[in-house]
Write a protein that holds these residues in place. Structure first.
Motif, PDB file in Angstrom:
ATOM      1  N   UNK A 171     -35.015   4.553  26.600  1.00 45.30           N
ATOM      2  CA  UNK A 171     -35.678   4.911  26.124  1.00 45.30           C
ATOM      3  C   UNK A 171     -35.664   6.537  26.133  1.00 45.30           C
ATOM      4  N   UNK A 172     -35.247   7.159  26.205  1.00 47.28           N
ATOM      5  CA  UNK A 172     -35.082   8.566  26.624  1.00 47.28           C
ATOM      6  C   UNK A 172     -35.212   9.411  25.647  1.00 47.28           C
ATOM      7  N   UNK A 173     -35.554  10.740  25.573  1.00 46.49           N
ATOM      8  CA  UNK A 173     -36.012  11.765  24.210  1.00 46.49           C
ATOM      9  C   UNK A 173     -34.948  11.968  24.242  1.00 46.49           C
ATOM     10  N   UNK A 174     -34.350  12.151  22.683  1.00 43.94           N
ATOM     11  CA  UNK A 174     -32.812  13.286  22.713  1.00 43.94           C
ATOM     12  C   UNK A 174     -33.308  14.195  21.040  1.00 43.94           C
ATOM     13  N   UNK A 175     -33.097  14.770  22.121  1.00 40.81           N
ATOM     14  CA  UNK A 175     -33.069  16.549  21.922  1.00 40.81           C
ATOM     15  C   UNK A 175     -31.554  16.526  20.913  1.00 40.81           C
ATOM     16  N   UNK A 176     -32.079  17.094  19.585  1.00 46.43           N
ATOM     17  CA  UNK A 176     -30.285  17.607  18.460  1.00 46.43           C
ATOM     18  C   UNK A 176     -30.633  17.976  18.028  1.00 46.43           C
ATOM     19  N   UNK A 177     -29.639  18.649  17.231  1.00 46.35           N
ATOM     20  CA  UNK A 177     -30.266  19.843  16.049  1.00 46.35           C
ATOM     21  C   UNK A 177     -30.421  18.895  14.577  1.00 46.35           C
ATOM     22  N   UNK A 178     -30.605  20.252  14.225  1.00 45.52           N
ATOM     23  CA  UNK A 178     -32.229  19.242  12.456  1.00 45.52           C
ATOM     24  C   UNK A 178     -30.809  18.103  11.592  1.00 45.52           C
ATOM     25  N   UNK A 179     -31.208  17.390  10.967  1.00 42.20           N
ATOM     26  CA  UNK A 179     -30.792  16.171  10.334  1.00 42.20           C
ATOM     27  C   UNK A 179     -30.196  15.351  11.454  1.00 42.20           C
ATOM     28  N   UNK A 180     -29.868  15.659  12.399  1.00 44.18           N
ATOM     29  CA  UNK A 180     -29.850  14.640  13.164  1.00 44.18           C
ATOM     30  C   UNK A 180     -29.999  13.847  13.644  1.00 44.18           C
ATOM     31  N   UNK A 181     -31.701  13.833  13.870  1.00 42.61           N
ATOM     32  CA  UNK A 181     -32.512  12.563  13.923  1.00 42.61           C
ATOM     33  C   UNK A 181     -32.358  11.690  12.805  1.00 42.61           C
ATOM     34  N   UNK A 182     -32.073  12.585  11.582  1.00 41.81           N
ATOM     35  CA  UNK A 182     -32.750  11.467  10.073  1.00 41.81           C
ATOM     36  C   UNK A 182     -31.361  10.642  10.979  1.00 41.81           C
ATOM     37  N   UNK A 183     -30.031  10.916  10.428  1.00 40.41           N
ATOM     38  CA  UNK A 183     -28.985  10.227  11.197  1.00 40.41           C
ATOM     39  C   UNK A 183     -29.709   8.885  11.695  1.00 40.41           C
ATOM     40  N   UNK A 184     -30.100   9.792  13.280  1.00 42.62           N
ATOM     41  CA  UNK A 184     -30.033   8.240  15.066  1.00 42.62           C
ATOM     42  C   UNK A 184     -31.049   7.347  14.024  1.00 42.62           C
ATOM     43  N   UNK A 185     -32.304   7.670  13.271  1.00 41.62           N
ATOM     44  CA  UNK A 185     -32.829   6.925  12.691  1.00 41.62           C
ATOM     45  C   UNK A 185     -32.869   5.895  12.364  1.00 41.62           C
ATOM     46  N   UNK A 186     -32.059   6.671  10.839  1.00 45.35           N
ATOM     47  CA  UNK A 186     -31.320   5.975   9.869  1.00 45.35           C
ATOM     48  C   UNK A 186     -30.896   4.151  10.300  1.00 45.35           C
ATOM     49  N   UNK A 187     -30.496   4.520  11.922  1.00 49.71           N
ATOM     50  CA  UNK A 187     -29.644   2.834  12.052  1.00 49.71           C
ATOM     51  C   UNK A 187     -29.991   3.013  13.257  1.00 49.71           C
ATOM     52  N   UNK A 188     -31.048   2.878  14.316  1.00 49.40           N
ATOM     53  CA  UNK A 188     -31.556   2.520  14.923  1.00 49.40           C
ATOM     54  C   UNK A 188     -33.014   3.083  15.317  1.00 49.40           C
TER      55      UNK A 188
END
Length: 352
Positions: A171-188
């Protein structure tokens, strides 16, 4: 040339990874929504000092006419790392996982860069670039991971399967540029993604922080999401000094690297890409070759550089050993000592 279904999927997968040609079934993904800025027009991100991605017909021209060097099906590195639980004080331990993936240990924190443990970096599970060597750290030998830095959405950098496994185990923090968080969270939804803009800084703890900085690249994963997420490099501030982490970038005129030097220097070390650069007519705007990487090292002013983005997945046309050989030639031509720009194999370690 006989065009089989498998070859068609292979062409699509290869283009998807190297230049962002997307797969149809993920074209409906959610994308970033936010206010316009000097690098976001309200719909797409852009680099005022960069170059737009190649057009679709150029992608097909390359894929249908390319003459790739043949890579071996397997190219074991001969190394495998079992990292310590923590590295404390002002030391930094870099463990090369392969391609653009690293474990960086410093100040009691364990950080992963663009982690890819999957067998393929592709939108398909049965076609596309397949790794020729095992990750330099077996997944079950990873220490507890505190944070992950993901530079952009191309499949050889944003690996949903690996991020999901990391979320489940650490359960680490995931630091990423804008918009990639949407990609990640939409999958998991368990992926703890936090999105930041260029020049935004966040604390990671123990005196370590990270700033996202502009880089000469672009991104896409789906048919309608070209440049609808942002891409970035990272400046990691540690007790040992500042580390500049460039996961994908073209060179251009070197402006991006000089800006980092001016804004964040002096830099103790840089991680710079040296692979996926042929054919040059197609790749020069988004991927550096070793000659470019040596120039980038001079521009950013780092005391030492580590090479990556080579030798694990065949994304482009050069031979598997060409980047390392060409790096040596470029260093000699620039009269830069070879020990100032080190190319590790997966499983090898570098410490400062």
């Amino acid at each position: 040339m006989k065009v089989t279904r498998r070859r068609v999927f292979g062409l699509l997968a290869g283009a998807a990874v190297a230049v962002g040609l997307p797969s149809v079934w993920i074209s409906r993904m959610k994308t970033y929504a936010g206010p316009p800025s000097d690098h976001f027009d309200g719909t797409q991100f852009f680099d005022p000092d960069g170059a737009p991605p190649r057009q679709f017909w150029e992608v097909l021209r390359w894929q249908l006419t390319k003459k790739s060097a043949k890579w071996p099906e397997k190219a074991p590195s001969g190394h495998s790392d079992v990292p310590p639980p923590r590295v404390t004080g002002d030391k930094v331990r870099f463990s090369y996982v392969g391609h653009a993936s690293w474990l960086i240990q410093t100040a009691g924190l364990n950080l992963l860069i663009d982690p890819v443990w999957s067998d393929r970096c592709s939108p398909f599970t049965f076609a596309g670039p397949k790794r020729v060597n095992e990750p330099g750290i077996p997944f079950d030998k990873l220490p507890a991971i505190d944070a992950v830095l993901v530079s952009h959405g191309h499949y050889d950098h944003l690996d949903i399967a690996t991020l999901s496994k990391l979320a489940a185990k650490f359960s680490p923090r995931v630091i990423t540029p804008l918009g990639n968080d949407v990609t990640m969270k939409s999958y998991d939804s368990a992926i703890r993604a936090e999105a930041f803009d260029w020049n935004e800084r966040t604390e990671l703890g123990n005196g370590v922080s990270v700033t996202l900085v502009a880089t000469r690249h672009w991104t896409a994963r789906g048919v309608f999401d070209r440049n609808k997420a942002l891409w970035a490099s990272f400046v990691l501030e540690t007790p040992a000094g500042k580390l500049y982490i460039v996961c994908d970038s073209g060179y251009g005129d070197g402006k991006h690297f000089r800006r980092v030097r001016d804004a964040h220097g002096p830099l103790r070390a840089a991680i710079l890409p040296i692979g996926a650069y042929e054919p040059r007519w197609f790749m020069r705007d988004q991927h550096m070759n070793p000659d470019d990487a040596v120039k980038a090292l001079g521009d950013c002013g780092a005391a030492v550089a580590l090479a990556h983005h080579h030798g694990t997945f065949q994304l482009t046309d050069e031979a598997i050993d060409a980047p390392v050989k060409d790096l040596a030639v470029a260093l000699d031509a620039a009269k830069v000592p070879r020990d100032k720009f080190v190319a590790l194999k997966p499983g090898q370690v570098f410490e400062i």
